[in-house]
Design a protein around this motif. Structure first.
Motif, PDB file in Angstrom:
ATOM      1  N   SER A   2       6.977  -9.158  11.190  1.00 16.05           N
ATOM      2  CA  SER A   2       7.533  -8.879  10.051  1.00 16.05           C
ATOM      3  C   SER A   2       6.769  -7.535   9.398  1.00 16.05           C
ATOM      4  O   SER A   2       5.587  -7.207   9.802  1.00 16.05           O
ATOM      5  N   ILE A   3       7.302  -7.056   8.527  1.00 17.90           N
ATOM      6  CA  ILE A   3       6.667  -5.800   7.611  1.00 17.90           C
ATOM      7  C   ILE A   3       5.383  -6.332   7.095  1.00 17.90           C
ATOM      8  O   ILE A   3       4.536  -5.496   7.136  1.00 17.90           O
ATOM      9  N   LEU A   4       5.321  -7.377   6.289  1.00 15.70           N
ATOM     10  CA  LEU A   4       3.983  -8.003   5.582  1.00 15.70           C
ATOM     11  C   LEU A   4       2.914  -8.149   6.731  1.00 15.70           C
ATOM     12  O   LEU A   4       1.875  -7.801   6.646  1.00 15.70           O
ATOM     13  N   SER A   5       3.215  -8.950   7.802  1.00 16.30           N
ATOM     14  CA  SER A   5       2.419  -8.930   8.898  1.00 16.30           C
ATOM     15  C   SER A   5       1.856  -7.749   9.514  1.00 16.30           C
ATOM     16  O   SER A   5       0.663  -7.697  10.073  1.00 16.30           O
ATOM     17  N   ARG A   6       2.701  -6.640   9.598  1.00 16.50           N
ATOM     18  CA  ARG A   6       2.580  -5.697  10.145  1.00 16.50           C
ATOM     19  C   ARG A   6       1.436  -4.658   9.282  1.00 16.50           C
ATOM     20  O   ARG A   6       0.380  -4.246   9.614  1.00 16.50           O
ATOM     21  N   ILE A   7       1.756  -4.877   7.994  1.00 19.41           N
ATOM     22  CA  ILE A   7       0.808  -4.236   6.905  1.00 19.41           C
ATOM     23  C   ILE A   7      -0.382  -4.853   7.036  1.00 19.41           C
ATOM     24  O   ILE A   7      -1.545  -4.019   7.005  1.00 19.41           O
ATOM     25  N   VAL A  43      -9.037   3.845  -2.220  1.00 11.68           N
ATOM     26  CA  VAL A  43      -8.206   4.725  -1.041  1.00 11.68           C
ATOM     27  C   VAL A  43      -7.483   3.558  -0.202  1.00 11.68           C
ATOM     28  O   VAL A  43      -6.373   4.011   0.224  1.00 11.68           O
ATOM     29  N   PHE A  44      -8.174   2.563  -0.097  1.00 19.68           N
ATOM     30  CA  PHE A  44      -7.250   1.559   0.907  1.00 19.68           C
ATOM     31  C   PHE A  44      -5.827   0.937  -0.054  1.00 19.68           C
ATOM     32  O   PHE A  44      -4.954   0.751   0.738  1.00 19.68           O
TER      33      PHE A  44
ATOM     34  N   LYS B  28      -3.560  -7.918  -0.346  1.00 22.04           N
ATOM     35  CA  LYS B  28      -2.592  -9.133  -0.165  1.00 22.04           C
ATOM     36  C   LYS B  28      -1.800  -9.142  -1.478  1.00 22.04           C
ATOM     37  O   LYS B  28      -0.505  -9.242  -1.418  1.00 22.04           O
ATOM     38  N   LYS B  29      -2.612  -8.858  -2.614  1.00 19.99           N
ATOM     39  CA  LYS B  29      -1.841  -9.129  -3.951  1.00 19.99           C
ATOM     40  C   LYS B  29      -0.901  -7.657  -3.905  1.00 19.99           C
ATOM     41  O   LYS B  29       0.146  -7.646  -4.508  1.00 19.99           O
ATOM     42  N   GLU B  30      -1.545  -6.501  -3.573  1.00 21.88           N
ATOM     43  CA  GLU B  30      -0.578  -5.224  -3.589  1.00 21.88           C
ATOM     44  C   GLU B  30       0.611  -5.504  -2.644  1.00 21.88           C
ATOM     45  O   GLU B  30       1.782  -4.933  -2.958  1.00 21.88           O
ATOM     46  N   SER B  35       6.382  -6.314  -1.816  1.00 20.73           N
ATOM     47  CA  SER B  35       7.303  -7.152  -1.425  1.00 20.73           C
ATOM     48  C   SER B  35       8.375  -7.627  -2.987  1.00 20.73           C
ATOM     49  O   SER B  35       9.579  -7.536  -2.691  1.00 20.73           O
ATOM     50  N   LYS B  36       7.791  -7.834  -3.916  1.00 21.86           N
ATOM     51  CA  LYS B  36       8.476  -8.117  -5.101  1.00 21.86           C
ATOM     52  C   LYS B  36       9.293  -6.773  -5.439  1.00 21.86           C
ATOM     53  O   LYS B  36      10.400  -7.158  -5.931  1.00 21.86           O
TER      54      LYS B  36
END
Lengths: 167, 188
Positions: A2-7, A43-44, B28-30, B35-36
Protein backbone atom coordinates in the motif's frame (compact mmCIF):
# COMPACT_ATOMS: atom_id res chain seq x y z
CA UNK A 1 2.31 -2.82 -1.08
CA UNK A 2 0.00 0.00 0.00
CA UNK A 3 0.98 3.63 -0.38
CA UNK A 4 1.19 4.11 3.38
CA UNK A 5 3.44 1.12 3.98
CA UNK A 6 5.61 2.18 1.03
CA UNK A 7 5.96 5.65 2.57
CA UNK A 8 6.82 4.05 5.91
CA UNK A 9 9.57 1.96 4.33
CA UNK A 10 10.80 4.97 2.38
CA UNK A 11 11.01 7.25 5.40
CA UNK A 12 12.78 4.66 7.57
CA UNK A 13 15.23 3.78 4.84
CA UNK A 14 15.85 7.43 4.03
CA UNK A 15 16.32 8.28 7.69
CA UNK A 16 18.83 5.49 8.26
CA UNK A 17 20.70 6.49 5.12
CA UNK A 18 20.94 10.27 5.51
CA UNK A 19 20.18 11.30 9.09
CA UNK A 20 23.79 11.30 10.35
CA UNK A 21 25.07 13.35 7.41
CA UNK A 22 22.17 15.79 7.68
CA UNK A 23 22.58 16.14 11.43
CA UNK A 24 26.33 16.85 11.07
CA UNK A 25 25.64 19.47 8.38
CA UNK A 26 22.90 21.07 10.48
CA UNK A 27 25.06 21.04 13.63
CA UNK A 28 27.97 22.62 11.75
CA UNK A 29 25.72 25.41 10.54
CA UNK A 30 23.63 25.99 13.65
CA UNK A 31 26.06 25.09 16.49
CA UNK A 32 23.11 23.96 18.54
CA UNK A 33 21.90 20.41 19.08
CA UNK A 34 18.21 21.28 19.42
CA UNK A 35 18.16 23.51 16.35
CA UNK A 36 20.07 20.87 14.37
CA UNK A 37 17.56 18.22 15.38
CA UNK A 38 14.68 20.54 14.47
CA UNK A 39 16.22 21.23 11.05
CA UNK A 40 16.65 17.51 10.27
CA UNK A 41 13.16 16.78 11.57
CA UNK A 42 11.69 19.52 9.35
CA UNK A 43 13.51 18.16 6.31
CA UNK A 44 12.02 14.68 6.78
CA UNK A 45 8.52 16.12 7.34
CA UNK A 46 8.94 18.08 4.13
CA UNK A 47 10.04 14.88 2.38
CA UNK A 48 6.77 13.22 3.46
CA UNK A 49 4.51 16.15 2.65
CA UNK A 50 5.93 17.30 -0.65
CA UNK A 51 6.86 13.85 -2.02
CA UNK A 52 9.58 15.30 -4.27
CA UNK A 53 10.05 13.63 -7.64
CA UNK A 54 13.54 12.16 -7.28
CA UNK A 55 15.16 10.35 -10.19
CA UNK A 56 17.71 8.22 -8.36
CA UNK A 57 19.70 7.82 -5.15
CA UNK A 58 22.13 10.63 -6.04
CA UNK A 59 19.30 13.00 -6.78
CA UNK A 60 17.62 12.01 -3.52
CA UNK A 61 20.81 12.59 -1.53
CA UNK A 62 21.32 15.99 -3.18
CA UNK A 63 17.72 16.94 -2.36
CA UNK A 64 18.14 16.02 1.33
CA UNK A 65 21.41 17.93 1.71
CA UNK A 66 20.22 21.01 -0.21
CA UNK A 67 16.98 21.12 1.79
CA UNK A 68 18.92 20.80 5.05
CA UNK A 69 21.35 23.61 4.12
CA UNK A 70 18.42 25.84 3.10
CA UNK A 71 16.54 25.02 6.29
CA UNK A 72 19.65 25.89 8.32
CA UNK A 73 19.92 29.24 6.54
CA UNK A 74 16.23 29.90 7.30
CA UNK A 75 16.78 29.12 10.99
CA UNK A 76 19.92 31.27 11.05
CA UNK A 77 18.04 34.18 9.52
CA UNK A 78 15.14 33.72 11.92
CA UNK A 79 17.19 33.29 15.07
CA UNK A 80 20.07 35.54 14.07
CA UNK A 81 22.51 32.97 15.42
CA UNK A 82 25.94 34.49 15.89
CA UNK A 83 28.63 32.86 13.80
CA UNK A 84 31.59 32.24 16.03
CA UNK A 85 31.25 30.04 19.09
CA UNK A 86 34.01 29.03 21.45
CA UNK A 87 35.39 25.55 21.96
CA UNK A 88 33.86 25.43 25.44
CA UNK A 89 30.45 26.31 24.08
CA UNK A 90 30.65 23.70 21.34
CA UNK A 91 31.85 21.08 23.82
CA UNK A 92 28.60 21.48 25.69
CA UNK A 93 26.48 20.52 22.71
CA UNK A 94 28.51 17.53 21.53
CA UNK A 95 27.68 14.31 23.36
CA UNK A 96 30.45 12.76 25.42
CA UNK A 97 32.63 10.38 23.45
CA UNK A 98 36.30 9.60 22.90
CA UNK A 99 36.52 12.00 19.92
CA UNK A 100 34.64 14.89 21.51
CA UNK A 101 37.69 17.17 21.58
CA UNK A 102 38.46 16.70 17.89
CA UNK A 103 34.79 17.08 16.94
CA UNK A 104 34.52 20.30 18.93
CA UNK A 105 37.65 21.67 17.23
CA UNK A 106 36.22 21.03 13.77
CA UNK A 107 32.81 22.52 14.52
CA UNK A 108 34.38 25.53 16.21
CA UNK A 109 36.65 26.20 13.21
CA UNK A 110 33.75 25.80 10.76
CA UNK A 111 31.56 28.11 12.84
CA UNK A 112 33.94 30.99 12.15
CA UNK A 113 33.33 30.88 8.40
CA UNK A 114 30.66 32.85 6.59
CA UNK A 115 27.61 30.77 5.62
CA UNK A 116 28.54 31.21 1.98
CA UNK A 117 31.82 29.30 2.47
CA UNK A 118 30.70 27.08 5.33
CA UNK A 119 28.49 24.80 3.21
CA UNK A 120 31.09 24.13 0.51
CA UNK A 121 33.89 23.56 3.02
CA UNK A 122 31.77 21.10 5.03
CA UNK A 123 30.59 19.24 1.94
CA UNK A 124 34.02 19.04 0.31
CA UNK A 125 36.54 18.60 3.14
CA UNK A 126 34.40 16.85 5.72
CA UNK A 127 31.67 15.00 3.83
CA UNK A 128 33.91 14.20 0.86
CA UNK A 129 31.80 15.47 -2.04
CA UNK A 130 33.48 16.51 -5.30
CA UNK A 131 33.21 20.01 -6.75
CA UNK A 132 30.75 18.72 -9.37
CA UNK A 133 28.58 17.04 -6.73
CA UNK A 134 28.55 20.20 -4.59
CA UNK A 135 27.52 22.32 -7.57
CA UNK A 136 24.58 19.95 -8.13
CA UNK A 137 23.63 19.85 -4.44
CA UNK A 138 23.77 23.62 -3.89
CA UNK A 139 22.58 24.47 -7.42
CA UNK A 140 25.54 26.75 -8.10
CA UNK A 141 28.04 26.59 -10.96
CA UNK A 142 31.24 24.54 -10.69
CA UNK A 143 33.37 27.68 -11.06
CA UNK A 144 31.42 29.34 -8.25
CA UNK A 145 31.91 26.23 -6.11
CA UNK A 146 35.68 26.30 -6.79
CA UNK A 147 35.83 30.01 -5.99
CA UNK A 148 33.97 29.55 -2.70
CA UNK A 149 36.20 26.60 -1.81
CA UNK A 150 39.37 28.61 -2.48
CA UNK A 151 38.20 31.62 -0.46
CA UNK A 152 36.84 29.40 2.32
CA UNK A 153 40.14 27.55 2.44
CA UNK A 154 42.10 30.81 2.70
CA UNK A 155 39.84 32.07 5.47
CA UNK A 156 40.14 28.79 7.33
CA UNK A 157 43.96 28.87 7.07
CA UNK A 158 43.99 32.38 8.54
CA UNK A 159 41.71 31.27 11.36
CA UNK A 160 43.90 28.26 12.13
CA UNK A 161 47.08 30.38 12.06
CA UNK A 162 45.50 32.97 14.32
CA UNK A 163 44.42 30.30 16.82
CA UNK A 164 47.91 28.74 16.79
CA UNK A 165 49.47 32.17 17.42
CA UNK A 166 47.04 32.83 20.26
CA UNK A 167 48.02 29.54 21.89
CA UNK B 1 42.85 21.48 5.64
CA UNK B 2 41.61 19.13 8.33
CA UNK B 3 43.66 16.26 9.68
CA UNK B 4 42.49 12.72 9.00
CA UNK B 5 41.74 12.33 12.71
CA UNK B 6 39.60 15.45 12.69
CA UNK B 7 37.70 14.32 9.58
CA UNK B 8 37.11 10.86 11.06
CA UNK B 9 36.01 12.36 14.36
CA UNK B 10 33.63 14.68 12.53
CA UNK B 11 32.19 11.75 10.57
CA UNK B 12 31.56 9.90 13.80
CA UNK B 13 29.07 12.55 14.91
CA UNK B 14 25.77 10.68 14.80
CA UNK B 15 22.21 11.93 14.91
CA UNK B 16 20.78 11.38 18.42
CA UNK B 17 18.64 8.28 18.89
CA UNK B 18 15.70 10.35 20.12
CA UNK B 19 15.63 12.19 16.78
CA UNK B 20 14.97 8.91 14.93
CA UNK B 21 12.06 8.14 17.24
CA UNK B 22 10.65 11.67 16.85
CA UNK B 23 10.93 11.71 13.05
CA UNK B 24 9.35 8.26 12.65
CA UNK B 25 6.55 9.03 15.12
CA UNK B 26 5.75 12.36 13.50
CA UNK B 27 5.94 10.81 10.06
CA UNK B 28 3.06 8.52 11.10
CA UNK B 29 0.97 11.57 12.04
CA UNK B 30 1.88 13.30 8.79
CA UNK B 31 0.93 10.14 6.88
CA UNK B 32 -2.39 10.01 8.70
CA UNK B 33 -3.01 13.64 7.71
CA UNK B 34 -1.87 12.79 4.20
CA UNK B 35 -4.36 9.90 3.93
CA UNK B 36 -7.09 12.10 5.48
CA UNK B 37 -6.36 14.72 2.85
CA UNK B 38 -6.53 12.09 0.11
CA UNK B 39 -9.92 10.86 1.39
CA UNK B 40 -11.15 14.47 1.59
CA UNK B 41 -9.88 15.21 -1.91
CA UNK B 42 -11.42 12.03 -3.36
CA UNK B 43 -14.75 12.81 -1.65
CA UNK B 44 -14.83 16.33 -3.05
CA UNK B 45 -13.88 15.06 -6.51
CA UNK B 46 -16.62 12.39 -6.36
CA UNK B 47 -19.21 15.00 -5.33
CA UNK B 48 -18.16 17.24 -8.20
CA UNK B 49 -18.39 14.37 -10.70
CA UNK B 50 -21.87 13.41 -9.44
CA UNK B 51 -23.02 17.05 -9.62
CA UNK B 52 -21.68 17.39 -13.15
CA UNK B 53 -23.40 14.13 -14.17
CA UNK B 54 -26.73 15.37 -12.74
CA UNK B 55 -26.41 18.73 -14.51
CA UNK B 56 -25.45 17.05 -17.79
CA UNK B 57 -28.28 14.52 -17.51
CA UNK B 58 -30.72 17.33 -16.76
CA UNK B 59 -29.57 19.25 -19.81
CA UNK B 60 -29.69 16.18 -22.04
CA UNK B 61 -32.94 14.60 -20.94
CA UNK B 62 -35.06 17.52 -19.83
CA UNK B 63 -36.87 19.79 -22.21
CA UNK B 64 -35.88 18.55 -25.64
CA UNK B 65 -36.91 20.81 -28.53
CA UNK B 66 -39.04 19.34 -31.31
CA UNK B 67 -39.69 21.00 -34.66
CA UNK B 68 -42.56 19.95 -36.91
CA UNK B 69 -43.94 21.20 -40.23
CA UNK B 70 -47.39 19.88 -41.12
CA UNK B 71 -46.89 17.30 -38.39
CA UNK B 72 -43.64 15.99 -39.90
CA UNK B 73 -40.23 16.52 -38.33
CA UNK B 74 -37.81 18.10 -40.85
CA UNK B 75 -34.97 17.05 -38.59
CA UNK B 76 -35.63 13.39 -39.47
CA UNK B 77 -37.07 13.65 -43.01
CA UNK B 78 -37.31 16.29 -45.70
CA UNK B 79 -40.73 17.94 -45.78
CA UNK B 80 -42.35 18.86 -49.11
CA UNK B 81 -44.29 22.13 -48.84
CA UNK B 82 -47.89 21.85 -50.07
CA UNK B 83 -48.81 25.33 -51.18
CA UNK B 84 -47.88 29.00 -51.28
CA UNK B 85 -49.85 32.17 -50.72
CA UNK B 86 -50.30 34.75 -53.45
CA UNK B 87 -50.91 38.41 -52.77
CA UNK B 88 -52.19 40.79 -55.45
CA UNK B 89 -50.43 44.10 -55.57
CA UNK B 90 -51.87 47.38 -56.79
CA UNK B 91 -49.69 47.18 -59.86
CA UNK B 92 -51.68 44.09 -60.93
CA UNK B 93 -48.54 42.01 -60.61
CA UNK B 94 -48.87 38.96 -58.38
CA UNK B 95 -46.28 38.56 -55.61
CA UNK B 96 -45.85 35.03 -54.45
CA UNK B 97 -45.06 34.59 -50.75
CA UNK B 98 -43.76 31.27 -49.53
CA UNK B 99 -45.27 30.50 -46.11
CA UNK B 100 -43.86 27.73 -43.98
CA UNK B 101 -45.93 26.88 -40.86
CA UNK B 102 -43.61 25.66 -38.16
CA UNK B 103 -44.47 24.21 -34.74
CA UNK B 104 -41.79 24.24 -32.10
CA UNK B 105 -42.38 22.27 -28.91
CA UNK B 106 -39.98 23.37 -26.22
CA UNK B 107 -39.79 24.38 -22.57
CA UNK B 108 -36.37 26.04 -22.62
CA UNK B 109 -35.01 29.15 -24.22
CA UNK B 110 -34.94 28.76 -28.00
CA UNK B 111 -33.91 31.38 -30.53
CA UNK B 112 -35.28 31.22 -34.07
CA UNK B 113 -33.68 33.27 -36.81
CA UNK B 114 -34.05 33.37 -40.59
CA UNK B 115 -31.64 34.30 -43.38
CA UNK B 116 -34.40 35.80 -45.51
CA UNK B 117 -38.05 36.68 -45.07
CA UNK B 118 -39.60 37.14 -41.67
CA UNK B 119 -40.95 35.16 -38.74
CA UNK B 120 -44.62 35.90 -38.09
CA UNK B 121 -46.30 34.93 -34.85
CA UNK B 122 -50.09 35.11 -34.66
CA UNK B 123 -52.28 34.86 -31.56
CA UNK B 124 -53.64 31.31 -31.43
CA UNK B 125 -57.22 32.38 -30.61
CA UNK B 126 -57.79 35.75 -32.29
CA UNK B 127 -55.41 35.21 -35.21
CA UNK B 128 -54.08 38.71 -34.61
CA UNK B 129 -50.44 39.20 -35.59
CA UNK B 130 -48.28 39.48 -32.47
CA UNK B 131 -44.91 40.14 -34.05
CA UNK B 132 -42.89 39.93 -37.19
CA UNK B 133 -39.13 39.93 -37.25
CA UNK B 134 -36.11 38.05 -38.55
CA UNK B 135 -35.28 36.72 -35.07
CA UNK B 136 -37.58 35.52 -32.31
CA UNK B 137 -36.98 34.05 -28.89
CA UNK B 138 -39.38 31.56 -27.24
CA UNK B 139 -39.41 29.40 -24.13
CA UNK B 140 -42.67 27.46 -24.62
CA UNK B 141 -44.58 25.62 -27.37
CA UNK B 142 -45.08 28.06 -30.22
CA UNK B 143 -46.59 28.02 -33.70
CA UNK B 144 -45.07 30.46 -36.16
CA UNK B 145 -44.95 31.20 -39.84
CA UNK B 146 -41.84 31.71 -41.90
CA UNK B 147 -42.82 34.01 -44.74
CA UNK B 148 -40.48 34.63 -47.66
CA UNK B 149 -41.49 36.85 -50.60
CA UNK B 150 -40.29 35.28 -53.84
CA UNK B 151 -38.15 38.37 -54.49
CA UNK B 152 -36.07 37.49 -51.45
CA UNK B 153 -35.66 33.82 -52.31
CA UNK B 154 -32.10 32.65 -52.82
CA UNK B 155 -30.49 29.27 -53.53
CA UNK B 156 -30.20 28.64 -49.85
CA UNK B 157 -32.87 29.92 -47.51
CA UNK B 158 -32.06 29.11 -43.93
CA UNK B 159 -34.01 29.03 -40.68
CA UNK B 160 -32.01 28.34 -37.55
CA UNK B 161 -33.52 26.97 -34.35
CA UNK B 162 -30.97 27.33 -31.55
CA UNK B 163 -31.18 25.92 -28.04
CA UNK B 164 -28.48 25.87 -25.36
CA UNK B 165 -27.52 22.30 -26.25
CA UNK B 166 -28.25 22.03 -29.96
CA UNK B 167 -28.69 24.10 -33.08
CA UNK B 168 -30.91 22.93 -35.93
CA UNK B 169 -30.27 24.47 -39.34
CA UNK B 170 -33.18 23.98 -41.76
CA UNK B 171 -32.79 24.77 -45.43
CA UNK B 172 -35.59 25.57 -47.86
CA UNK B 173 -34.77 24.61 -51.46
CA UNK B 174 -36.67 24.72 -54.75
CA UNK B 175 -36.55 21.71 -57.09
CA UNK B 176 -37.18 22.83 -60.67
CA UNK B 177 -37.72 19.30 -62.02
CA UNK B 178 -40.62 18.56 -59.72
CA UNK B 179 -41.58 22.20 -59.12
CA UNK B 180 -41.67 21.60 -55.40
CA UNK B 181 -40.13 23.24 -52.41
CA UNK B 182 -38.69 21.06 -49.67
CA UNK B 183 -37.33 21.87 -46.27
CA UNK B 184 -34.75 19.68 -44.60
CA UNK B 185 -32.26 19.73 -41.79
CA UNK B 186 -28.64 20.31 -42.77
CA UNK B 187 -27.20 18.76 -39.66
CA UNK B 188 -29.06 15.54 -38.72
Amino acid sequence: MSILSRIKTDIEAAYDLYSDTLYRIALSHLHNDEDAQDAVHDVFMRYINSSPALRDANHEKAWFIRTTVNRCHDILRYKKVRNHITLDEISEIIPDNSEKELQSEVISLISQLDDKYKSVIILHYLEGFSVKEISVILKISESNTKMRLARGRDLLKKIIMKEENDV
Amino acid sequence: MFSKEQTNAYKNIKAPAELRYKVLEDSKKEKADFSKNIIKFVSIAACMVITLCIISAYNIFSGSTEITIDGISPVKNSVVLQGTNSVSLATARTLEIITVPINIDTNKKTIISVSCGTIVVNDAQSGEMLMTDSEYSISKDTSLLWQIPETELTQSNIITVETKNKTYVLSLVYDKATDTRTISCLDK
